[in-house]
Motif scaffolding. Structure first.
Motif, PDB file in Angstrom:
ATOM      1  N   GLU A 258      -4.880  10.306  11.397  1.00 52.83           N
ATOM      2  CA  GLU A 258      -3.396   9.684  11.208  1.00 52.83           C
ATOM      3  C   GLU A 258      -3.248   9.703   9.874  1.00 52.83           C
ATOM      4  OE1 GLU A 258      -2.536   6.387  14.224  1.00 52.83           O
ATOM      5  OE2 GLU A 258      -4.712   6.025  13.500  1.00 52.83           O
ATOM      6  N   ASP A 259      -1.794   9.578   9.758  1.00 49.72           N
ATOM      7  CA  ASP A 259      -1.097   9.437   8.515  1.00 49.72           C
ATOM      8  C   ASP A 259      -0.695   7.747   8.371  1.00 49.72           C
ATOM      9  OD1 ASP A 259      -1.242  12.004   7.669  1.00 49.72           O
ATOM     10  OD2 ASP A 259       0.770  12.497   8.802  1.00 49.72           O
ATOM     11  N   VAL A 260      -1.193   7.014   7.436  1.00 47.58           N
ATOM     12  CA  VAL A 260      -0.946   5.754   7.518  1.00 47.58           C
ATOM     13  C   VAL A 260      -0.031   5.372   6.324  1.00 47.58           C
ATOM     14  CG1 VAL A 260      -2.208   3.413   7.244  1.00 47.58           C
ATOM     15  CG2 VAL A 260      -3.347   5.427   8.267  1.00 47.58           C
ATOM     16  N   LEU A 261       0.929   4.279   6.582  1.00 48.41           N
ATOM     17  CA  LEU A 261       1.877   3.942   5.881  1.00 48.41           C
ATOM     18  C   LEU A 261       1.493   2.697   5.027  1.00 48.41           C
ATOM     19  CD1 LEU A 261       4.880   4.481   4.933  1.00 48.41           C
ATOM     20  CD2 LEU A 261       5.619   2.836   6.551  1.00 48.41           C
ATOM     21  N   TYR A 262       1.609   2.712   3.640  1.00 47.37           N
ATOM     22  CA  TYR A 262       1.180   1.713   3.014  1.00 47.37           C
ATOM     23  C   TYR A 262       2.555   1.352   2.478  1.00 47.37           C
ATOM     24  CZ  TYR A 262      -3.745   2.212   3.171  1.00 47.37           C
ATOM     25  OH  TYR A 262      -4.954   2.254   3.513  1.00 47.37           O
ATOM     26  N   MET A 263       2.984  -0.081   2.113  1.00 47.49           N
ATOM     27  CA  MET A 263       4.164  -0.719   1.500  1.00 47.49           C
ATOM     28  C   MET A 263       4.047  -1.796   0.625  1.00 47.49           C
ATOM     29  SD  MET A 263       6.452  -1.109   4.968  1.00 47.49           S
ATOM     30  CE  MET A 263       5.074  -1.892   5.935  1.00 47.49           C
ATOM     31  N   VAL A 264       4.710  -1.801  -0.319  1.00 45.96           N
ATOM     32  CA  VAL A 264       4.917  -3.047  -1.356  1.00 45.96           C
ATOM     33  C   VAL A 264       5.956  -3.925  -0.675  1.00 45.96           C
ATOM     34  CG1 VAL A 264       5.460  -4.195  -3.630  1.00 45.96           C
ATOM     35  CG2 VAL A 264       3.775  -1.982  -3.304  1.00 45.96           C
ATOM     36  N   VAL A 265       5.715  -4.935  -0.123  1.00 52.36           N
ATOM     37  CA  VAL A 265       6.803  -5.868   0.366  1.00 52.36           C
ATOM     38  C   VAL A 265       7.101  -7.189  -0.559  1.00 52.36           C
ATOM     39  CG1 VAL A 265       7.731  -6.887   2.573  1.00 52.36           C
ATOM     40  CG2 VAL A 265       6.211  -4.913   2.479  1.00 52.36           C
ATOM     41  N   ARG A 266       8.335  -7.447  -0.755  1.00 50.45           N
ATOM     42  CA  ARG A 266       8.546  -8.758  -1.643  1.00 50.45           C
ATOM     43  C   ARG A 266       8.790  -9.623  -0.575  1.00 50.45           C
ATOM     44  NH1 ARG A 266      12.659  -7.072  -4.472  1.00 50.45           N
ATOM     45  NH2 ARG A 266      14.441  -8.329  -3.406  1.00 50.45           N
ATOM     46  N   ARG A 267       8.194 -10.907  -0.449  1.00 46.56           N
ATOM     47  CA  ARG A 267       8.646 -11.954   0.526  1.00 46.56           C
ATOM     48  C   ARG A 267       8.643 -13.338  -0.031  1.00 46.56           C
ATOM     49  NH1 ARG A 267       7.619  -9.669   5.671  1.00 46.56           N
ATOM     50  NH2 ARG A 267       5.985  -8.019   5.497  1.00 46.56           N
ATOM     51  N   ASN A 268       9.414 -14.107   0.450  1.00 49.06           N
ATOM     52  CA  ASN A 268       9.692 -15.361   0.059  1.00 49.06           C
ATOM     53  C   ASN A 268       8.727 -16.273   0.818  1.00 49.06           C
ATOM     54  OD1 ASN A 268      10.909 -18.445  -0.212  1.00 49.06           O
ATOM     55  ND2 ASN A 268      12.409 -17.282  -1.574  1.00 49.06           N
ATOM     56  N   ILE A 269       7.713 -16.812   0.041  1.00 44.17           N
ATOM     57  CA  ILE A 269       6.612 -17.794   0.848  1.00 44.17           C
ATOM     58  C   ILE A 269       6.773 -18.979   0.215  1.00 44.17           C
ATOM     59  CG2 ILE A 269       4.025 -17.946   1.238  1.00 44.17           C
ATOM     60  CD1 ILE A 269       5.525 -15.297   2.660  1.00 44.17           C
ATOM     61  N   ASN A 270       7.219 -20.156   0.899  1.00 46.49           N
ATOM     62  CA  ASN A 270       7.078 -21.390   0.779  1.00 46.49           C
ATOM     63  C   ASN A 270       7.782 -21.701  -0.633  1.00 46.49           C
ATOM     64  OD1 ASN A 270       6.330 -24.069   1.662  1.00 46.49           O
ATOM     65  ND2 ASN A 270       4.431 -24.241   0.363  1.00 46.49           N
ATOM     66  N   GLY A 271       9.089 -20.843  -0.850  1.00 45.29           N
ATOM     67  CA  GLY A 271       9.858 -21.013  -1.801  1.00 45.29           C
ATOM     68  C   GLY A 271       9.405 -20.339  -3.003  1.00 45.29           C
ATOM     69  N   VAL A 272       8.449 -19.447  -2.964  1.00 46.27           N
ATOM     70  CA  VAL A 272       8.032 -18.802  -4.056  1.00 46.27           C
ATOM     71  C   VAL A 272       8.083 -17.144  -3.911  1.00 46.27           C
ATOM     72  CG1 VAL A 272       5.953 -18.085  -5.724  1.00 46.27           C
ATOM     73  CG2 VAL A 272       6.551 -20.524  -4.793  1.00 46.27           C
ATOM     74  N   GLN A 273       8.480 -16.555  -4.716  1.00 47.75           N
ATOM     75  CA  GLN A 273       8.681 -14.885  -4.336  1.00 47.75           C
ATOM     76  C   GLN A 273       7.292 -14.179  -4.642  1.00 47.75           C
ATOM     77  OE1 GLN A 273      11.095 -11.553  -6.885  1.00 47.75           O
ATOM     78  NE2 GLN A 273      12.439 -12.706  -5.332  1.00 47.75           N
ATOM     79  N   LYS A 274       6.938 -13.590  -3.619  1.00 48.14           N
ATOM     80  CA  LYS A 274       5.425 -12.857  -3.684  1.00 48.14           C
ATOM     81  C   LYS A 274       5.433 -11.316  -3.190  1.00 48.14           C
ATOM     82  CE  LYS A 274       2.647 -17.001  -3.462  1.00 48.14           C
ATOM     83  NZ  LYS A 274       1.705 -17.574  -2.813  1.00 48.14           N
ATOM     84  N   ARG A 275       4.753 -10.668  -3.681  1.00 52.64           N
ATOM     85  CA  ARG A 275       4.560  -9.133  -3.490  1.00 52.64           C
ATOM     86  C   ARG A 275       3.534  -8.945  -2.865  1.00 52.64           C
ATOM     87  NH1 ARG A 275       7.917  -9.170  -7.966  1.00 52.64           N
ATOM     88  NH2 ARG A 275       9.916  -7.822  -7.868  1.00 52.64           N
ATOM     89  N   TYR A 276       3.519  -8.197  -1.828  1.00 55.37           N
ATOM     90  CA  TYR A 276       1.900  -7.935  -0.884  1.00 55.37           C
ATOM     91  C   TYR A 276       1.877  -6.252  -0.950  1.00 55.37           C
ATOM     92  CZ  TYR A 276       1.784 -13.076   0.307  1.00 55.37           C
ATOM     93  OH  TYR A 276       2.006 -14.199   0.067  1.00 55.37           O
ATOM     94  N   ILE A 277       0.869  -5.789  -0.902  1.00 57.79           N
ATOM     95  CA  ILE A 277       0.606  -4.593  -0.369  1.00 57.79           C
ATOM     96  C   ILE A 277       0.162  -4.404   0.967  1.00 57.79           C
ATOM     97  CG2 ILE A 277      -0.830  -2.389  -0.943  1.00 57.79           C
ATOM     98  CD1 ILE A 277      -1.028  -3.232  -3.657  1.00 57.79           C
ATOM     99  N   GLU A 278       0.853  -4.002   2.110  1.00 60.94           N
ATOM    100  CA  GLU A 278       0.577  -3.966   3.277  1.00 60.94           C
ATOM    101  C   GLU A 278       0.485  -2.582   3.815  1.00 60.94           C
ATOM    102  OE1 GLU A 278       3.452  -6.696   5.320  1.00 60.94           O
ATOM    103  OE2 GLU A 278       3.673  -7.782   3.457  1.00 60.94           O
ATOM    104  N   ARG A 279      -0.538  -2.541   4.908  1.00 60.16           N
ATOM    105  CA  ARG A 279      -0.925  -1.201   5.692  1.00 60.16           C
ATOM    106  C   ARG A 279      -0.397  -1.403   7.098  1.00 60.16           C
ATOM    107  NH1 ARG A 279      -4.582   0.623   9.167  1.00 60.16           N
ATOM    108  NH2 ARG A 279      -5.611   2.700   8.504  1.00 60.16           N
ATOM    109  N   MET A 280       0.415  -0.514   7.791  1.00 67.37           N
ATOM    110  CA  MET A 280       0.847  -0.283   8.927  1.00 67.37           C
ATOM    111  C   MET A 280      -0.249  -0.184   9.630  1.00 67.37           C
ATOM    112  SD  MET A 280       4.151   1.572  10.653  1.00 67.37           S
ATOM    113  CE  MET A 280       5.455   0.266   9.879  1.00 67.37           C
ATOM    114  N   GLU A 281      -0.385  -0.994  10.859  1.00 71.46           N
ATOM    115  CA  GLU A 281      -1.624  -0.666  11.787  1.00 71.46           C
ATOM    116  C   GLU A 281      -1.338   0.615  12.846  1.00 71.46           C
ATOM    117  OE1 GLU A 281      -5.226  -1.911  13.579  1.00 71.46           O
ATOM    118  OE2 GLU A 281      -4.144  -2.597  11.671  1.00 71.46           O
ATOM    119  N   SER A 282      -2.544   1.080  13.129  1.00 67.91           N
ATOM    120  CA  SER A 282      -2.736   2.105  13.821  1.00 67.91           C
ATOM    121  C   SER A 282      -2.082   2.051  15.417  1.00 67.91           C
ATOM    122  CB  SER A 282      -3.930   2.312  14.187  1.00 67.91           C
ATOM    123  OG  SER A 282      -4.184   3.578  15.166  1.00 67.91           O
ATOM    124  N   ARG A 283      -1.209   2.898  15.882  1.00 63.03           N
ATOM    125  CA  ARG A 283      -0.701   2.735  17.257  1.00 63.03           C
ATOM    126  C   ARG A 283      -1.608   3.018  18.257  1.00 63.03           C
ATOM    127  NH1 ARG A 283       1.672   1.260  21.108  1.00 63.03           N
ATOM    128  NH2 ARG A 283       3.929   1.002  21.461  1.00 63.03           N
TER     129      ARG A 283
END
Length: 336
Positions: free
Chosen positions: A41-66
């Motif tokens: 498979e070709d797997v997609l990785y992302m850097v996602v900026r999210r607002n968590i409990n009022g604080v801006q955070k960035r996570y490296i996330e991997r799209m799960e296999s289908r």
């Protein structure tokens, strides 16, 4: 990826000259993506900026296999984590013995072979034991029993209370398909304050708000996926039927029923629009095992009127897979 943080996708089928764009919603802003080959498979990785409990955070996330092997492994949440208490070593078994009627709430003995998992602190812990059998129709089936540890004897022996009736196939038999179940899911501090969707042992659990990095389940589960909800929508175009070179675009159309052909799917809602949705109901006799994925036809009676042009709306809001292969409406055509 768009400048506003929305992730775009493209379906491309060259042999049919098919090109279709769609977008992926998430509770955040996608800043960067990378596609990396992993196995088949070709797997997609992302850097996602999210607002968590009022604080801006960035996570490296991997799209799960289908590719889904069982409904318990269906991972359809964003920014999620999995608790998996299933045994993976065939040499580590549990055997239930000493029962009389083998019904709730009888106390029986559970003996471990190939491992010593118990301590005095094991009292109160739940386990599930499974075994594959052949049912009366000659089809494969899974029988399950759930137990709660109520007494400690040694590192390999405890007494347990049956939480449901124990099937005959699980009495006095060494079982390697077992899972340690938990009711509190912790380690979720990265989603503090967020409302999360949960799939517990293959069944949809009511949503929870993460507090103190954890959520509490209604019942203990051996495998659970927890993460942010996303909603998947699709809508067909206006219906066009040509009969003897006559169009129906200028006529009134009512859709009174719908057949949706799906592959390995559950949790299908459909209707004339997003405000009028009807669920595809599935009959079940066994409430311990999760509802299996459907490959085939899902018949959904829907309420419609003469105001539309035969469009159909389909939604998936649960943390479950839905693959639509065809949409076949039941149509009544009126005058102009």
């Amino acid at each position: 990826m768009r400048d506003d943080g929305v992730l775009l996708g493209l379906t491309y089928v060259p042999e049919q000259q098919l090109v279709g764009w769609h977008w992926h919603d998430t509770d955040g802003f996608v800043e960067s993506i990378a596609c990396i080959p992993e196995g088949q498979e070709d797997v997609l990785y992302m850097v996602v900026r999210r607002n968590i409990n009022g604080v801006q955070k960035r996570y490296i996330e991997r799209m799960e296999s289908r590719q889904i092997t069982s409904i318990e492994d269906a991972f359809f949440v964003d920014c999620g984590l999995t608790y998996d208490g299933r045994n993976t070593d065939a040499a580590k078994t549990f055997t239930l013995s000493g029962g009389t009627n083998w019904q709730f709430p009888e106390v029986v003995t559970m003996t471990a072979v190939g491992h010593t998992p118990f301590t005095a602190g094991s009292v109160g812990v739940d386990y599930s034991l499974k075994r594959q059998v052949i049912d009366e129709n000659g089809d494969p089936a899974t029988e399950i029993v759930r137990v709660e540890v109520v007494g400690y004897t040694s590192p390999s022996v405890v007494t347990v209370k049956l939480l449901i009736i124990c099937p005959v196939s699980l009495r006095g038999v060494a079982v390697s398909a077992w899972a340690r179940q938990v009711k509190t899911l912790s380690g979720l501090g990265h989603l503090e304050g967020k409302t999360v969707s949960i799939l517990a042992d293959g069944s949809v659990h009511p949503q929870r708000v993460v507090t103190g990095g954890s959520v509490e389940l209604q019942e203990a589960a051996g495998i659970a996926h927890v993460g942010l909800q996303y909603i998947s929508d699709m809508e067909t175009l206006d219906l066009e039927l040509k009969n003897a070179n006559e169009t129906v675009l200028d006529k009134k159309i009512s859709v009174t029923g719908l057949t949706v052909r799906v592959e390995e799917s559950r949790g299908i809602f459909a209707g004339k629009d997003k405000k009028n949705l009807y669920e595809h109901k599935t009959d079940r006799d066994d409430y311990e095992s999760p509802i299996e994925l459907l490959t085939g036809q899902a018949d959904i009676p829907i309420s419609n009127n003469w105001q539309g042009k035969g469009r159909v709306f389909i939604r998936q809001s649960d943390p479950l897979p839905l693959t639509v292969l065809a949409v076949i409406p039941e149509v009544t055509i009126g005058g102009r």
